[in-house]
Scaffold this active site. Sequence first.
Site, mmCIF file in Angstrom:
data_model
loop_
_atom_site.group_PDB
_atom_site.id
_atom_site.type_symbol
_atom_site.label_atom_id
_atom_site.label_comp_id
_atom_site.label_asym_id
_atom_site.label_seq_id
_atom_site.Cartn_x
_atom_site.Cartn_y
_atom_site.Cartn_z
ATOM 1 N N ALA A 35 2.596 -0.037 1.714
ATOM 2 C CA ALA A 35 3.881 0.638 1.519
ATOM 3 C C ALA A 35 3.650 2.020 0.946
ATOM 4 C CB ALA A 35 4.744 -0.181 0.568
ATOM 5 N N LYS A 36 4.449 2.947 1.415
ATOM 6 C CA LYS A 36 4.411 4.284 0.813
ATOM 7 C C LYS A 36 5.407 4.285 -0.351
ATOM 8 C CE LYS A 36 3.875 8.134 3.136
ATOM 9 N NZ LYS A 36 2.534 8.677 2.867
ATOM 10 N N ILE A 37 4.979 3.650 -1.433
ATOM 11 C CA ILE A 37 5.797 3.566 -2.646
ATOM 12 C C ILE A 37 5.466 4.785 -3.503
ATOM 13 C CG2 ILE A 37 6.176 2.248 -4.779
ATOM 14 C CD1 ILE A 37 5.555 -0.304 -3.095
#
Length: 308
Positions: free
Chosen positions: A155-157
């Site tokens: 995830a691109k958190i």
Amino acid sequence: MTSQFTWLNGALVETARATVPFLTVGLHYGVGVFEGIRAYDAEKGAAVFRLRDHLRRLHGSARILGFRELPYSVDELAAAVGETIRANGFGGCYIRPLVYLAEGGWNLTLDTGKPHVGIAVWKQTVYAGHDVGGGLKANVSSFTRSHPGANMTKAKIAGNYVNSVLAKTESQRLGFDESIMLDPEGYVAECTGANLFLVRNGRLLSPPLDAILEGITRATLITIAGDVGIAVEERRLSRDQLYVADEAMVCGTAAEVVGITEIDGRRIGDGRVGPVTARLTQAYADAVRGTYPRSDEWLEYVRPPRRA
Ligand code: PMP
């Protein structure tokens, strides 16, 4: 170049007014997910590269983080991206959608706040801040990439990027351009905002997806390699395998495809950007500019909306 308009929660606003209150939980705890997307001045007009793949990944990142539902579908976000680019009169640009936790969430759960969604665009600046045609100098970071059980590497958190900032700052202060991060088991993972490929004996090697972001550029290059007959192996790579590679390269939406000519002070191959890297750099440039056979599959043109 900054933009005039930014899309915020369903409407375009003046970029100067696209602000968030200081007391927004997403800002304090990095609770948000984002994408990095690019539009190009392609042969047939302005077009976004693999827009839906990026927006699907955004939805995936939101799901991984734990948002129950996003207020906008992939189709709605795709329309909003087009609207934002057109409103600013841009062709080629960088596109940054961000979903962040607002209106609560101070008790460290998602369910007491709400996802807010923004889309900013700006004129792309040069990756690494200087011309990288001659290749990058990289180091292996002293910071470990997150364990896949800790920070959700698929995830691109927003908060995940603290790990990247630690590594990249260290690299640049030491005089390198980019850092290569190892996973918690000591195998090569990825760079701070890009994936990594090596070339050995004519084969393209890339770490498996176990503990890295599923890069869209990485997937694109694997497809291109298949098209042009370069064998690809996704397998664990150790640090010493970096040093004996014939070629090394980083790839990502911002970086595109850039050769690495030195790692930890050791020359890679003959110290110049190698032929496989050069070939993939060119093919990728063709793909994003609309002249690769699969370009039509990958480009979404930014056209005025159809009249009803
Ligand atoms: N890894 C990380 C950690 C990244 O932030 C990025 C940039 N999104 C990439 C890899 C490359 O992904 P993509 O090719 O989809 O831009």
